[in-house]
Motif scaffolding. Structure first.
Motif, short mmCIF file in Angstrom:
data_model
loop_
_atom_site.label_atom_id
_atom_site.label_comp_id
_atom_site.label_asym_id
_atom_site.label_seq_id
_atom_site.Cartn_x
_atom_site.Cartn_y
_atom_site.Cartn_z
N ARG A 42 0.74 -1.38 0.03
CA ARG A 42 -0.11 0.00 -0.06
C ARG A 42 0.92 1.13 0.03
O ARG A 42 1.99 1.35 0.80
CB ARG A 42 -1.02 0.07 1.33
CG ARG A 42 -1.78 -1.48 1.34
CD ARG A 42 -3.08 -1.37 0.64
NE ARG A 42 -3.85 -0.27 0.57
CZ ARG A 42 -4.87 -0.30 1.12
NH1 ARG A 42 -5.13 -1.38 2.12
NH2 ARG A 42 -5.99 0.69 0.96
N VAL A 43 0.44 2.17 -0.75
CA VAL A 43 1.34 3.44 -0.99
C VAL A 43 0.46 4.67 -0.64
O VAL A 43 -0.55 4.72 -1.04
CB VAL A 43 1.76 3.38 -2.44
CG1 VAL A 43 2.95 4.75 -2.61
CG2 VAL A 43 2.77 2.31 -2.87
N THR A 44 1.45 5.63 0.20
CA THR A 44 0.61 6.83 0.38
C THR A 44 0.40 7.66 -0.87
O THR A 44 1.22 7.56 -1.90
CB THR A 44 1.25 7.75 1.35
OG1 THR A 44 2.64 7.89 0.81
CG2 THR A 44 1.61 6.91 2.85
N PRO A 45 -0.47 8.50 -0.92
CA PRO A 45 -0.80 9.44 -1.96
C PRO A 45 0.42 10.32 -2.67
O PRO A 45 0.59 10.44 -3.88
CB PRO A 45 -1.71 10.31 -1.46
CG PRO A 45 -2.62 9.55 -0.66
CD PRO A 45 -1.60 8.84 0.34
N ASP A 46 1.25 10.36 -1.88
CA ASP A 46 2.44 11.17 -2.42
C ASP A 46 3.81 10.23 -2.59
O ASP A 46 4.76 10.73 -3.17
CB ASP A 46 3.17 12.20 -1.30
CG ASP A 46 3.39 11.42 0.01
OD1 ASP A 46 3.25 10.27 0.13
OD2 ASP A 46 4.03 12.18 0.84
N LEU A 47 3.49 8.91 -2.61
CA LEU A 47 4.37 7.90 -2.94
C LEU A 47 5.49 7.95 -2.03
O LEU A 47 6.57 7.27 -2.55
CB LEU A 47 4.64 8.00 -4.54
CG LEU A 47 3.50 8.02 -5.44
CD1 LEU A 47 3.91 8.04 -7.10
CD2 LEU A 47 2.47 6.82 -5.40
N ALA A 48 5.48 8.26 -0.99
CA ALA A 48 6.77 8.58 -0.17
C ALA A 48 7.11 7.52 0.75
O ALA A 48 8.02 7.16 1.30
CB ALA A 48 6.97 9.96 0.63
N ILE A 49 5.78 6.84 1.09
CA ILE A 49 5.99 5.66 2.19
C ILE A 49 5.13 4.57 1.68
O ILE A 49 4.03 4.56 0.98
CB ILE A 49 5.17 6.20 3.56
CG1 ILE A 49 5.76 7.33 4.14
CG2 ILE A 49 5.11 4.82 4.45
CD1 ILE A 49 4.93 7.87 5.17
N ALA A 50 5.84 3.29 1.63
CA ALA A 50 5.09 2.08 1.11
C ALA A 50 4.99 1.17 2.44
O ALA A 50 5.84 0.87 3.02
CB ALA A 50 6.16 1.30 0.10
N ARG A 51 3.85 0.65 2.56
CA ARG A 51 3.47 -0.36 3.72
C ARG A 51 3.50 -1.55 3.06
O ARG A 51 2.76 -2.03 2.06
CB ARG A 51 2.31 -0.21 4.22
CG ARG A 51 2.39 1.38 4.91
CD ARG A 51 1.03 1.52 5.69
NE ARG A 51 1.06 2.78 6.43
CZ ARG A 51 0.85 4.03 5.83
NH1 ARG A 51 0.53 4.28 4.61
NH2 ARG A 51 1.12 4.85 6.82
N VAL A 52 4.54 -2.42 3.32
CA VAL A 52 4.81 -3.82 2.78
C VAL A 52 4.25 -4.84 3.69
O VAL A 52 4.77 -4.96 4.90
CB VAL A 52 6.23 -4.05 2.15
CG1 VAL A 52 6.49 -5.50 1.69
CG2 VAL A 52 6.71 -2.60 1.45
N TYR A 53 3.35 -5.75 3.16
CA TYR A 53 2.59 -6.86 4.03
C TYR A 53 3.42 -7.99 3.60
O TYR A 53 3.37 -8.42 2.13
CB TYR A 53 1.15 -6.93 3.91
CG TYR A 53 0.58 -5.71 4.42
CD1 TYR A 53 0.30 -5.70 5.78
CD2 TYR A 53 0.42 -4.54 3.60
CE1 TYR A 53 -0.23 -4.28 6.52
CE2 TYR A 53 -0.24 -3.18 4.19
CZ TYR A 53 -0.53 -3.42 5.57
OH TYR A 53 -1.23 -2.23 6.08
N LEU A 54 3.96 -8.68 4.66
CA LEU A 54 4.82 -10.03 4.10
C LEU A 54 4.33 -11.13 4.92
O LEU A 54 3.75 -11.31 5.95
CB LEU A 54 6.20 -9.94 4.78
CG LEU A 54 7.09 -8.83 4.29
CD1 LEU A 54 8.37 -8.77 4.87
CD2 LEU A 54 7.23 -9.01 2.64
N SER A 55 4.18 -12.18 4.23
CA SER A 55 3.63 -13.64 4.77
C SER A 55 4.89 -14.73 4.88
O SER A 55 5.47 -14.58 3.80
CB SER A 55 2.64 -14.08 3.73
OG SER A 55 2.17 -15.38 4.06
N PHE A 56 5.07 -15.31 6.07
CA PHE A 56 6.11 -16.20 5.99
C PHE A 56 5.85 -17.54 6.00
O PHE A 56 4.91 -17.98 6.86
CB PHE A 56 6.96 -15.84 7.26
CG PHE A 56 7.73 -14.67 7.29
CD1 PHE A 56 9.08 -14.26 6.89
CD2 PHE A 56 7.00 -13.49 7.77
CE1 PHE A 56 9.70 -13.16 6.80
CE2 PHE A 56 7.60 -12.41 7.81
CZ PHE A 56 9.04 -12.12 7.38
N LEU A 57 6.20 -18.36 5.08
CA LEU A 57 5.80 -19.87 5.04
C LEU A 57 7.07 -20.71 5.48
O LEU A 57 8.14 -20.24 5.46
CB LEU A 57 5.36 -20.04 3.84
CG LEU A 57 4.12 -19.40 3.29
CD1 LEU A 57 3.97 -19.78 1.63
CD2 LEU A 57 2.89 -19.59 3.88
#
Length: 123
Positions: A42-57
């Motif tokens: 998910r990226v903020t509207p100004d593209l400055a912060i990206a929230r990265v969701y990780l799944s570990f298997l």
């Protein structure tokens, strides 16, 4: 965050793909034995912060593996930047989160199984 613009969605897709390739290549050195999947970005509207969701298997130590990934955020951001430098003005700050959707689904399945077993038993 609300609804994302097409620009945010497109940029998030690029980040997701590039981060997935990076974690596939080098993730084993940061989280040994774990198979890391980038489930969502998910990226903020100004593209400055990206929230990265990780799944570990294939690991029982997902929170510890996430901490190890977080300690390597600067290195990951640098490597990501060298890959996407011609596509963006700034490389976004990366925030990593644990995506526990699979565990939640398994937990809910168990609950529904127990409920269905209880209703089938005659009184």
């Amino acid at each position: 965050m609300g609804t994302e613009s097409k620009r945010q969605q497109r940029f998030a897709g690029v980040l997701q793909q590039d981060l997935a390739e990076l974690l596939q290549r080098e993730g084993n050195s940061w989280a040994p034995g774990a198979f890391i999947t980038v489930t969502r970005v998910r990226v903020t509207p100004d593209l400055a912060i990206a929230r990265v969701y990780l799944s570990f298997l294939n690991t029982k130590t997902a929170p510890e593996d996430l901490k190890a990934i977080r300690t390597k955020t600067t290195e990951i951001r640098y490597k990501l930047g060298s890959k996407i430098k011609n596509q963006v003005r700034i490389v976004p700050q990366l925030d990593f989160f644990l995506d526990d959707t699979n565990e939640y689904v398994e937990h809910m399945d168990k609950i529904f199984e127990e409920i269905s077993k209880e209703t089938r038993q005659p009184d």
